[in-house]
Design a protein around this motif. Structure first.
Motif, PDB file in Angstrom:
ATOM      1  N   LEU A  97     -79.861  32.851  -6.326  1.00 42.22           N
ATOM      2  CA  LEU A  97     -80.341  32.704  -7.705  1.00 42.22           C
ATOM      3  C   LEU A  97     -79.581  33.645  -8.630  1.00 42.22           C
ATOM      4  O   LEU A  97     -79.240  33.284  -9.757  1.00 42.22           O
ATOM      5  CB  LEU A  97     -81.847  32.970  -7.765  1.00 42.22           C
ATOM      6  N   GLU A  98     -79.289  34.836  -8.148  1.00 42.79           N
ATOM      7  CA  GLU A  98     -78.509  35.781  -8.955  1.00 42.79           C
ATOM      8  C   GLU A  98     -77.103  35.247  -9.206  1.00 42.79           C
ATOM      9  O   GLU A  98     -76.552  35.402 -10.290  1.00 42.79           O
ATOM     10  CB  GLU A  98     -78.450  37.147  -8.260  1.00 42.79           C
ATOM     11  N   ALA A  99     -76.547  34.595  -8.201  1.00 41.92           N
ATOM     12  CA  ALA A  99     -75.202  34.031  -8.355  1.00 41.92           C
ATOM     13  C   ALA A  99     -75.200  32.896  -9.379  1.00 41.92           C
ATOM     14  O   ALA A  99     -74.149  32.506  -9.878  1.00 41.92           O
ATOM     15  CB  ALA A  99     -74.686  33.525  -7.015  1.00 41.92           C
ATOM     16  N   ASN A 100     -76.371  32.362  -9.656  1.00 40.29           N
ATOM     17  CA  ASN A 100     -76.486  31.340 -10.695  1.00 40.29           C
ATOM     18  C   ASN A 100     -76.794  31.955 -12.061  1.00 40.29           C
ATOM     19  O   ASN A 100     -77.131  31.246 -13.002  1.00 40.29           O
ATOM     20  CB  ASN A 100     -77.574  30.328 -10.317  1.00 40.29           C
ATOM     21  N   GLY A 101     -76.717  33.273 -12.113  1.00 42.36           N
ATOM     22  CA  GLY A 101     -76.873  33.951 -13.394  1.00 42.36           C
ATOM     23  C   GLY A 101     -78.303  34.332 -13.746  1.00 42.36           C
ATOM     24  O   GLY A 101     -78.573  34.794 -14.843  1.00 42.36           O
ATOM     25  N   HIS A 102     -79.235  34.140 -12.810  1.00 44.66           N
ATOM     26  CA  HIS A 102     -80.628  34.488 -13.113  1.00 44.66           C
ATOM     27  C   HIS A 102     -80.910  35.947 -12.760  1.00 44.66           C
ATOM     28  O   HIS A 102     -80.284  36.506 -11.863  1.00 44.66           O
ATOM     29  CB  HIS A 102     -81.587  33.598 -12.314  1.00 44.66           C
ATOM     30  N   LYS A 103     -81.884  36.501 -13.445  1.00 46.65           N
ATOM     31  CA  LYS A 103     -82.359  37.822 -13.063  1.00 46.65           C
ATOM     32  C   LYS A 103     -83.501  37.629 -12.074  1.00 46.65           C
ATOM     33  O   LYS A 103     -84.431  36.866 -12.336  1.00 46.65           O
ATOM     34  CB  LYS A 103     -82.852  38.580 -14.291  1.00 46.65           C
ATOM     35  N   VAL A 104     -83.412  38.288 -10.930  1.00 49.02           N
ATOM     36  CA  VAL A 104     -84.432  38.091  -9.906  1.00 49.02           C
ATOM     37  C   VAL A 104     -85.149  39.395  -9.617  1.00 49.02           C
ATOM     38  O   VAL A 104     -84.525  40.423  -9.364  1.00 49.02           O
ATOM     39  CB  VAL A 104     -83.806  37.562  -8.600  1.00 49.02           C
ATOM     40  N   ILE A 105     -86.466  39.348  -9.692  1.00 49.62           N
ATOM     41  CA  ILE A 105     -87.277  40.500  -9.289  1.00 49.62           C
ATOM     42  C   ILE A 105     -87.771  40.216  -7.875  1.00 49.62           C
ATOM     43  O   ILE A 105     -88.572  39.307  -7.659  1.00 49.62           O
ATOM     44  CB  ILE A 105     -88.483  40.685 -10.232  1.00 49.62           C
ATOM     45  N   LYS A 106     -87.267  40.969  -6.927  1.00 49.88           N
ATOM     46  CA  LYS A 106     -87.676  40.763  -5.530  1.00 49.88           C
ATOM     47  C   LYS A 106     -88.973  41.525  -5.281  1.00 49.88           C
ATOM     48  O   LYS A 106     -89.029  42.742  -5.443  1.00 49.88           O
ATOM     49  CB  LYS A 106     -86.592  41.261  -4.575  1.00 49.88           C
ATOM     50  N   ALA A 107     -90.011  40.793  -4.929  1.00 47.36           N
ATOM     51  CA  ALA A 107     -91.322  41.411  -4.785  1.00 47.36           C
ATOM     52  C   ALA A 107     -91.835  41.286  -3.363  1.00 47.36           C
ATOM     53  O   ALA A 107     -91.541  40.321  -2.662  1.00 47.36           O
ATOM     54  CB  ALA A 107     -92.312  40.752  -5.748  1.00 47.36           C
ATOM     55  N   ILE A 152     -57.611  30.388 -10.943  1.00 47.81           N
ATOM     56  CA  ILE A 152     -58.663  31.163 -10.276  1.00 47.81           C
ATOM     57  C   ILE A 152     -58.127  32.143  -9.226  1.00 47.81           C
ATOM     58  O   ILE A 152     -58.875  32.953  -8.685  1.00 47.81           O
ATOM     59  CB  ILE A 152     -59.707  30.253  -9.587  1.00 47.81           C
ATOM     60  N   ARG A 153     -56.840  32.081  -8.940  1.00 47.00           N
ATOM     61  CA  ARG A 153     -56.384  32.793  -7.756  1.00 47.00           C
ATOM     62  C   ARG A 153     -56.490  34.314  -7.861  1.00 47.00           C
ATOM     63  O   ARG A 153     -56.585  35.002  -6.855  1.00 47.00           O
ATOM     64  CB  ARG A 153     -54.965  32.379  -7.384  1.00 47.00           C
ATOM     65  N   GLU A 154     -56.510  34.857  -9.072  1.00 52.05           N
ATOM     66  CA  GLU A 154     -56.659  36.309  -9.224  1.00 52.05           C
ATOM     67  C   GLU A 154     -58.132  36.703  -9.282  1.00 52.05           C
ATOM     68  O   GLU A 154     -58.462  37.871  -9.330  1.00 52.05           O
ATOM     69  CB  GLU A 154     -55.967  36.774 -10.517  1.00 52.05           C
ATOM     70  N   ASN A 155     -58.993  35.702  -9.299  1.00 47.68           N
ATOM     71  CA  ASN A 155     -60.410  35.953  -9.512  1.00 47.68           C
ATOM     72  C   ASN A 155     -61.151  36.126  -8.187  1.00 47.68           C
ATOM     73  O   ASN A 155     -61.287  35.183  -7.421  1.00 47.68           O
ATOM     74  CB  ASN A 155     -60.994  34.780 -10.316  1.00 47.68           C
ATOM     75  N   SER A 156     -61.661  37.317  -7.933  1.00 46.17           N
ATOM     76  CA  SER A 156     -62.329  37.552  -6.651  1.00 46.17           C
ATOM     77  C   SER A 156     -63.774  37.032  -6.684  1.00 46.17           C
ATOM     78  O   SER A 156     -64.435  36.987  -5.664  1.00 46.17           O
ATOM     79  CB  SER A 156     -62.314  39.032  -6.303  1.00 46.17           C
ATOM     80  N   GLY A 157     -64.232  36.632  -7.846  1.00 41.69           N
ATOM     81  CA  GLY A 157     -65.618  36.148  -7.936  1.00 41.69           C
ATOM     82  C   GLY A 157     -65.707  34.673  -8.261  1.00 41.69           C
ATOM     83  O   GLY A 157     -66.614  34.246  -8.986  1.00 41.69           O
ATOM     84  N   ILE A 158     -64.780  33.902  -7.685  1.00 39.71           N
ATOM     85  CA  ILE A 158     -64.751  32.457  -7.928  1.00 39.71           C
ATOM     86  C   ILE A 158     -66.129  31.834  -7.715  1.00 39.71           C
ATOM     87  O   ILE A 158     -66.767  32.063  -6.690  1.00 39.71           O
ATOM     88  CB  ILE A 158     -63.794  31.744  -6.943  1.00 39.71           C
ATOM     89  N   GLY A 159     -66.555  31.030  -8.659  1.00 36.87           N
ATOM     90  CA  GLY A 159     -67.785  30.267  -8.467  1.00 36.87           C
ATOM     91  C   GLY A 159     -69.060  30.997  -8.834  1.00 36.87           C
ATOM     92  O   GLY A 159     -70.099  30.377  -9.012  1.00 36.87           O
ATOM     93  N   LEU A 160     -69.001  32.328  -8.931  1.00 37.04           N
ATOM     94  CA  LEU A 160     -70.213  33.088  -9.229  1.00 37.04           C
ATOM     95  C   LEU A 160     -70.401  33.196 -10.738  1.00 37.04           C
ATOM     96  O   LEU A 160     -69.449  33.444 -11.466  1.00 37.04           O
ATOM     97  CB  LEU A 160     -70.104  34.504  -8.645  1.00 37.04           C
ATOM     98  N   LYS A 161     -71.628  33.026 -11.168  1.00 35.78           N
ATOM     99  CA  LYS A 161     -71.904  33.182 -12.594  1.00 35.78           C
ATOM    100  C   LYS A 161     -72.121  34.664 -12.901  1.00 35.78           C
ATOM    101  O   LYS A 161     -72.554  35.424 -12.033  1.00 35.78           O
ATOM    102  CB  LYS A 161     -73.162  32.391 -12.966  1.00 35.78           C
ATOM    103  N   ALA A 162     -71.842  35.049 -14.114  1.00 39.32           N
ATOM    104  CA  ALA A 162     -71.998  36.451 -14.493  1.00 39.32           C
ATOM    105  C   ALA A 162     -73.460  36.869 -14.390  1.00 39.32           C
ATOM    106  O   ALA A 162     -74.369  36.061 -14.583  1.00 39.32           O
ATOM    107  CB  ALA A 162     -71.505  36.660 -15.916  1.00 39.32           C
ATOM    108  N   LYS A 163     -73.656  38.117 -14.102  1.00 39.22           N
ATOM    109  CA  LYS A 163     -74.993  38.679 -13.923  1.00 39.22           C
ATOM    110  C   LYS A 163     -75.869  38.386 -15.146  1.00 39.22           C
ATOM    111  O   LYS A 163     -75.461  38.629 -16.281  1.00 39.22           O
ATOM    112  CB  LYS A 163     -74.877  40.186 -13.720  1.00 39.22           C
ATOM    113  N   ASN A 164     -77.070  37.896 -14.895  1.00 42.08           N
ATOM    114  CA  ASN A 164     -78.062  37.637 -15.950  1.00 42.08           C
ATOM    115  C   ASN A 164     -77.551  36.725 -17.062  1.00 42.08           C
ATOM    116  O   ASN A 164     -78.047  36.766 -18.181  1.00 42.08           O
ATOM    117  CB  ASN A 164     -78.535  38.953 -16.588  1.00 42.08           C
ATOM    118  N   SER A 165     -76.559  35.919 -16.776  1.00 37.30           N
ATOM    119  CA  SER A 165     -75.961  35.107 -17.836  1.00 37.30           C
ATOM    120  C   SER A 165     -76.833  33.920 -18.227  1.00 37.30           C
ATOM    121  O   SER A 165     -76.669  33.354 -19.301  1.00 37.30           O
ATOM    122  CB  SER A 165     -74.582  34.618 -17.398  1.00 37.30           C
TER     123      SER A 165
END
Length: 593
Positions: A148-158, A99-112
């Motif tokens: 929630l976005e970091a968990n891969g969800h799409k969030v509509i902020k209203a 993981i050491r080269e990974n700057s996004g450790i722990g974050l899930k991919a967008k909308n995954s």
RNA sequence: GGUCCCAUAGCUCAACUGGAUAGAGCAACGGUUUUCUAAACCGUAGGUCGCAGGUUCGAGUCCUGCUGGGACUACCA
């Protein structure tokens, strides 16, 4: 591959089958306490009954089994029924290498995850400026969306703006009576503050009239209902509802002042929305649904013509959904808007409302009604309820002016950041512009962290006299640690390749890797519990740990090149995780401070 | 009256959702800088987890009662 808990869980399950012929037992793991040797701890008490063995015997048997059969396990010890398991350094080092080269450790991919969530927050009234309570709402909502976005969800902020109603009319009326045409331009006052000023003025007028009527012998209740100024406000609301041109025009004008003000405050605290709703557009929604509810026998008509629902079997009371004159109450439009949103966004799977815990009951009723109306998604509605921000002498009340104004507080924090920074004198070579950005970053970091580190469910206390600290468990402390790491990385210039197999981990290095490893689970937990404070407390833990590491070793001066580059790389990964966890809180980190 | 929430060190907050000797920060006291940023680090002191029962191998955490604080309970929003 690096899910240690899963690996252990499988191995220990195998151990139980092999040792005791036991299958499908729930295993209880925890992180090993720092006073003991180990990485993970299995609690063995719940295994005593099915195995008929003592906790220590079970621990020893499983431990021995793991040593033989599980390659990632290095050692174990059993203390009073707790099986502490230490993994091989090798496991942690390969994890780190991975993981050491990974700057996004722990974050899930967008909308995954494929899940779409609408998260409503802020939802201000347009009759007064924002105060500290609103700030908590805004920060909590915004951070929760990030989590929630970091968990891969799409969030509509209203944002559902409460732009109509009796409270707005109060401001409008007082302005007409006392304003003498005052505008934000003429008064050099921020629009929301100007309108808020007249809201307070209205209350003064109203109170004076009540006092007068009481003096004349009326009861307090009677006086409150019959004071001329409140009648006038109610009349104004009726004129608004019937579309009276003058009233609408004034309403638009004063609301526009407020929106300009809000826009500034939102930009200042750095929150944003994907979707704006206005109650003036939605307040009539839901009425036709009452009809539907009546035919479904969910609602019933009372003798006086009003429509209600009986929720007493659900531990709630009877709730009116339509007045006897046929007009809506607040919950009617909430029913309507919820349904509307699921129609508008067919992909929507969850609807989250960020609203204070004063409305716990309201949302219980709302969700129950939606359920009874037969909407399957009703159980996916969630009230993100948070506690009030209190002052040492109690709750904040806009009408009475006992509030900590959002803009004032932000300004104060900014000045403190500026003063503290210049006292410490570490910002040589900064341009004017860079300094401003830095002060903003630090002051917002302090405020946001101060609010978000507290469990949302709990009420919190803010003492204006003590203000918000910049030392210890605070945003600036975490930001400072980040800047320190960046400083090291700048000085080192680059991280050379190194052979990870030559590293012998010191305890603190091992703990750092382990803590980085935990980040992913922290992000998941924060989402599951709707609680950003978990992320905040985690960021603090990691930061504290890094500072200990920093004091223990001089990274740049390390002569062993392998060690030096490993430690640089480890520091860099810490900086990534710190940056990402702060980002989840909506907090920026500076490269220098 | 009814329903719900809260109570942890002097102060502000944690405690991985039932696990080991309840942890941090602030405030107090003592120490650390010719060494990568002292907004830091190390140490000392500080606790009847509101009170009383109960469940459990085990309770700050769950159940009951009590005390104290708060919110909700409108044909208000």
């Amino acid at each position: 591959m690096f899910n240690a808990l899963q690996i252990l869980n499988t191995s220990i399950s195998n151990a139980l089958i092999s040792l005791y012929n036991l299958s499908s037992v729930e295993l209880s793991f925890q992180k090993t306490k720092s006073d003991f040797e180990g990485d993970f701890t299995l609690v063995t008490f719940n295994l005593t009954k099915p195995t008929k063995q003592s906790p220590d015997a079970i621990g020893k048997a499983i431990g021995d089994y793991l040593l033989l059969h599980e390659p990632i396990v290095e050692y174990y010890n059993v203390v009073k029924g707790f099986l502490n398991i230490g993994l091989k350094s090798n496991f942690w080092l390969s994890y780190f290498e991975n993981i050491r080269e990974n700057s996004g450790i722990g974050l899930k991919a967008k909308n995954s995850s494929g899940k779409t969530i609408m998260l409503e927050y802020s939802s201000p009234n347009t009759n007064k400026p924002l105060h500290l309570g609103h700030i908590r709402n805004n920060l909590l909502g915004f951070s929760m969306a990030k989590v929630l976005e970091a968990n891969g969800h799409k969030v509509i902020k209203a944002n559902l703006v409460n732009d109509r109603g009796i409270h707005i009319c109060k401001s409008m009326l007082a302005w007409l009576k006392l304003g003498k045409g005052e505008t934000p331009q003429s008064s050099k006052m921020k629009g929301d503050h100007l309108v808020g000023k007249y809201y307070v003025e209205f209350d003064k007028l109203y109170k004076a009239e009540i006092a007068e009527l009481v003096k004349q012998g009326k009861s307090k209740e009677e006086a409150e209902k019959s004071a001329p100024v409140i009648l006038e406000a109610q009349q104004m609301l009726q004129r608004w509802e019937s579309g009276d041109k003058d009233v609408i025009e004034l309403w638009k004008l004063m609301n526009s002042w407020v929106y300009d003000g809000f826009k500034e405050t939102y930009a200042n605290i750095g929150v944003a929305f994907d979707k704006m709703y206005y109650e003036s557009n939605t307040y009539l929604l839901g009425k036709e649904l009452v009809e539907e509810g009546l035919t479904k026998n969910v609602f019933y008509k009372k003798q006086n013509g009003s429509v209600a629902i009986d929720l007493s079997n659900d531990g709630l009371d009877e709730k009116i959904v339509l007045r006897s004159d046929g007009t809506s109450v607040y919950i009617t439009q909430d029913i309507g808007t919820a349904i509307e949103r699921f129609k508008e966004f067919p992909e929507l799977q969850q609807l989250i409302y960020t609203v204070g815990n004063e409305q716990d009951y309201h949302f219980k009723v709302l969700f129950k009604i939606l359920e009874k109306l037969g909407y399957k998604w009703a159980k996916e509605c969630y009230h993100l309820s948070y506690g009030m921000v209190e002052l040492p002498d109690g709750k904040m009340k806009s009408r009475e002016g006992t509030v900590v104004d959002a803009d004032d507080l932000l300004q104060e924090m900014y000045e403190t950041a500026e003063r503290t920074t210049s006292e410490l004198g570490k910002v040589e070579g900064f341009t004017e512009e860079e300094l401003k950005t830095l002060y903003r970053t630090i002051s917002l970091g302090a405020l946001k962290y101060f609010i978000l580190k507290v469990d949302p469910k709990k009420k919190m206390l803010f003492n204006p006299a003590e203000s918000i600290d910049f030392n210890g468990n605070t945003g600036p402390f975490i930001q400072y640690t980040y800047a320190r790491i960046k400083s090291i990385l700048r000085k080192a210039e680059k991280i050379e390749k190194f052979d990870i197999n030559r590293i012998e981990l010191t305890p603190i290095e091992r703990e750092l890797i382990r803590t980085i490893y935990d980040f992913e689970a922290i992000i998941e937990e924060a989402a599951k519990l709707y609680n950003p404070s978990i992320v905040a407390n985690y960021a603090y833990e990691l930061t504290k740990l890094f500072n200990r590491f920093y004091h223990e070793f001089n990274i740049i001066r390390e002569e062993d090149a392998t060690l030096k580059n490993f430690r640089l790389s480890l520091s860099q990964s810490c900086s990534h995780v710190i940056q990402n966890s702060m980002d989840l809180l909506g907090i920026n980190v500076p490269d220098r401070m």
